[in-house]
Scaffold this motif. Structure first.
Motif, PDB file in Angstrom:
ATOM      1  N   LYS A 448       0.825  -1.214   0.000  1.00 26.36           N
ATOM      2  CA  LYS A 448       0.000   0.000   0.000  1.00 26.36           C
ATOM      3  C   LYS A 448       0.859   1.264   0.000  1.00 26.36           C
ATOM      4  CE  LYS A 448      -3.466  -2.356   2.863  1.00 26.36           C
ATOM      5  NZ  LYS A 448      -4.076  -2.377   4.209  1.00 26.36           N
ATOM      6  N   SER A 493      -5.020  -2.808  -3.600  1.00 23.96           N
ATOM      7  CA  SER A 493      -3.577  -2.513  -3.675  1.00 23.96           C
ATOM      8  C   SER A 493      -2.787  -3.769  -3.992  1.00 23.96           C
ATOM      9  CB  SER A 493      -3.072  -1.943  -2.342  1.00 23.96           C
ATOM     10  OG  SER A 493      -3.807  -0.823  -1.981  1.00 23.96           O
ATOM     11  N   LYS A 503      -4.657  -1.336 -12.067  1.00 22.05           N
ATOM     12  CA  LYS A 503      -5.345  -0.744 -10.906  1.00 22.05           C
ATOM     13  C   LYS A 503      -6.860  -0.661 -11.116  1.00 22.05           C
ATOM     14  CE  LYS A 503      -1.486   1.768  -8.899  1.00 22.05           C
ATOM     15  NZ  LYS A 503      -0.902   3.066  -8.527  1.00 22.05           N
TER      16      LYS A 503
END
Length: 727
Positions: A448, A493, A503
């Motif tokens: 993250k 993440s 993503k």
């Protein structure tokens, strides 16, 4: 033209067929983790490290060929491309060589030479270069006097001709290459303080010199930073006479009393004004590039070791984010990572509410059954650690603590991602939660955070940030895919680092899960928005489903091999359901001819071996065999350390000249590279990696400067729990 495949094979020490297969797979859009894990037959089992190096060199060599074509076209348009020039371009192996070849033909801004050419002085320059004149040059130069062109005297004309020749010499690729190589081999880097009285971390460089060829990468980066921060002046010095002597031999080919002094002066000017500053820039740039590349590799290796630390499972953990004025933030996290409670206590200065803080601590630990405290190593860490140790003694029940590297926790806690994950938490609560989860599953938590903020590199802020991000991103991607992730619990993440998952697709997977409940089959992935057949092929083997419809979905067996895996189990008379019971032990012993069986099943031998290995130990976590963190119940202070004391510690960071080891005091100790092994080692990574548990001996303690010197030379080879990289 370079044969890129041949160059790659030679440089990487692999077969040409392997290089060719890897390049083809990359060009088809396959990711490095996918190629390394599921296309072993095609590449001859090249691992992810070799494939990353191949990928980088492939890009460089293709850019090189593209640059050659641009240069070729430009010279051709000028009508100056000769067969010899074309051959030199074809043979060039680096961008520097191509730039050297192109330099005389590159469109230039107005220089002294171009001004002189505009004044019509090029014929005079050519005359001087021929070295055949039998009259004083001043007489020859009189013909070029022209008031309108501001050539007022013969001396003006000769000076202009010298400018033309100086640029010609400076642009000569052969001369330039020799001077660069000579300076690199025989030159020195010299640095001086701008103010010798001013205290700084660069004091060792206030009067420093070292051969260019021997300058270590970390020194290059330190000199660059000291120069940038205006503490140092740095320059490259070399034997000017040797270089000008070389140029004179090349340029002055005839004895002529009229032209020789003029050419000697021109050569001195060409070197001092044009060549030396440019070569110095090039060498500094080469040194920086090599230093950055080395530092990135070390950073990448450190990051890999940190990410691959084993998770501490089955514990309810209390995360402790230490601080002074604002108080210590606490977060209790259950074994699944769910936050159960958060609070703030004020045991440190200026409040010093130790008794009240211990009462809050006891209440939380009793209520939630906490058996492990994860303490960040930042500000007030030492004071917090002492309070925790006192509490453990008073508590008198099983309870341990671990000092965790909290680098990046504050960056994460203030990020958009943390805000989305914990919208009702403040930054302190998020930071304490992150510190707790780093112990439970370092990989899942650390992904993250921007890898550059994790704090296991050196001079990372001075490097090419784009390149650093690419290198570190590749490391994270390789680690995540090596471990694999649970499709039903992984965060966006974590999912975004899976092969083939971008993503946006990672967010779509989480959204699909929230809307439709848990995944029961890998095939369901094809229903996720924007996740097409190619993304499915690249990602499916790395995404695990526990308790799904097909037990093979919980393994790293790729769906494309399910048919072969099922046929194998049928042949060996075992059930697919046996995979659920922790694996089918001993099946590898039942296979006597892998080649014959692989042919029967329609798969490659390497793929068959991977299937067998996975069926024996489904979804085996490669982190399980690596050393876990040291659990502590007592604290040491620097004043407790004495030379000769032997301790066990955890390697926190590896840099070019040594390694920092956490031995249980607030300050990490330094093991210099010379103190790591009885035998000579070139780099600390040959002896240690981040996360290793090592035995060390205290050499010296400097309380004033807060420095601890350690050695791993204990009189006999020091035992060390070394990480084993999973194959």
């Amino acid at each position: 033209m370079l044969d890129i495949i041949e160059v790659l094979a030679k440089e990487l020490g692999i077969k040409k067929s392997q290089a060719e297969a890897a390049v083809t797979l990359i060009d088809e859009g396959n990711t490095i983790p996918f190629i390394a894990r599921y296309r072993k037959e095609k590449t001859g089992a090249l691992n992810d490290e070799v494939l990353r190096n191949l990928f980088d060199r492939l890009n460089y060599l293709r850019n090189l060929e593209e640059k050659k074509e641009q240069v070729r076209s430009s010279i051709e348009e000028q009508g100056q491309l000769t067969p010899e020039l074309a051959r030199k371009l074809d043979m060039a192996e680096t961008l520097v060589e191509v730039e050297d070849i192109y330099r005389p033909y590159r469109p230039k801004r107005r220089t002294r030479a171009t001004v002189a050419k505009e004044k019509g002085l090029e014929p005079l320059a050519n005359l001087i270069l021929l070295q055949t004149t039998k009259e004083p040059l001043e007489k020859e130069a009189e013909a070029y006097i022209d008031e309108e062109k501001e050539v007022l005297t013969a001396e003006d004309a000769i000076a202009g001709a010298q400018d033309i020749l100086a640029e010609m010499v400076a642009d000569n690729a052969e001369y330039r290459s020799y001077i660069r190589d000579y300076t690199f081999k025989h030159g020195k880097i010299v640095s001086q303080a701008k103010d010798a009285e001013e205290k700084s971390v660069y004091e060792m460089y206030y009067d420093f010199e070292e051969p260019v060829s021997k300058l270590a990468g970390h020194r290059v980066l330190a000199l660059n930073r000291g120069e940038k921060e205006k503490f140092l002046t740095v320059k490259v010095v070399t034997e000017t006479e040797r270089i000008t002597g070389y140029l004179e031999k090349k340029v002055i080919v005839k004895e002529n009393p009229y032209t020789t002094p003029v050419l000697q002066a021109m050569i001195a000017d060409s070197y001092d004004r044009l060549i030396a500053p440019a070569v110095e820039r090039e060498i500094r740039s080469m040194l920086t590039e090599a230093a950055e590349e080395g530092a990135m590799k070390v950073f990448g290796k450190n990051l890999e070791q940190l990410l691959m630390q084993p998770p501490i499972v089955g514990n309810t953990v209390l995360g402790w984010d230490p601080a002074f004025r604002t108080g210590c933030k606490l977060a209790v996290v259950d074994a699944t990572g769910k936050v159960l409670d958060t609070t703030v206590i004020y045991p440190t200065a200026p409040q010093n509410k130790v008794t009240e803080s211990k009462a809050v601590l006891k209440k939380l630990i009793d209520k939630y059954g906490v058996n492990l405290i994860s303490v960040g190593n930042g500000t007030a860490s030492r004071e917090s650690e002492q309070i925790i140790v006192d509490f453990i003694k008073e508590y008198n029940k099983p309870l341990s603590y671990v000092i965790v590297n909290e680098a990046g926790a504050s960056v994460y806690s203030a990020s958009k991602l943390a805000t989305e994950e914990f919208p009702n938490f403040d930054v302190g609560q998020r930071s304490a939660t992150s510190i707790a989860r780093r112990l439970q599953d370092p990989l899942a938590e650390l992904v993250k955070i921007d890898p550059k903020s994790i704090g296991v590199g050196q001079y990372q802020h001075d490097m090419n940030q784009k390149k650093l991000s690419e290198v570190l991103g590749g490391v994270v991607e390789d680690c995540v895919n090596r471990v694999g992730v649970d499709l039903n619990t992984a965060s966006a993440s974590l999912l975004s680092y899976i092969s083939g998952i971008s993503k946006p697709i990672a967010k779509n997977i989480v959204a699909y899960r929230e809307e439709n409940g848990r995944f029961v089959s890998r095939k369901q992935l094809l229903k996720v928005a924007k996740l097409g057949p190619k993304a499915f092929e690249q990602s499916a083997g790395f995404l695990r489903i526990t308790g799904g419809e097909n037990p093979l979905d919980a393994t790293s067996v790729h769906p494309e091999s399910y048919e072969a895996a099922t046929a194998l189990m049928k042949k060996l008379k075992v059930e697919t359901s046996d995979v659920k019971a922790g694996g089918i032990r001993g099946i590898s012993g039942k296979i006597h001819d892998y080649e014959k069986l692989a042919e029967e099943l329609g798969v490659g031998v390497l793929t068959l071996k991977d299937i067998v290995k996975e069926l024996e130990k489904p979804a085996r976590d490669p982190r399980a065999e690596m050393p876990g963190p040291i659990l502590r119940q007592d604290v040491l202070e620097m004043k407790d350390l004495t030379p000769g004391m032997e301790l066990k510690g955890t390697v926190r960071n590896v840099i070019d000249f040594g390694a920092f080891v956490d031995i249980g005091v607030h300050q990490d100790g330094l093991v210099h590279v010379s103190q790591m092994s009885e035998k000579y080692i070139k780099h600390p990574l040959e002896a240690v990696s981040v996360g290793d548990i090592v035995k060390v001996k205290v050499l010296s303690v400097d309380l004033e400067k807060q420095r601890i010197s350690l050695t791993m030379k204990l009189g006999e080879p020091a035992p060390k729990e070394k990480r084993r990289k999973d194959g």
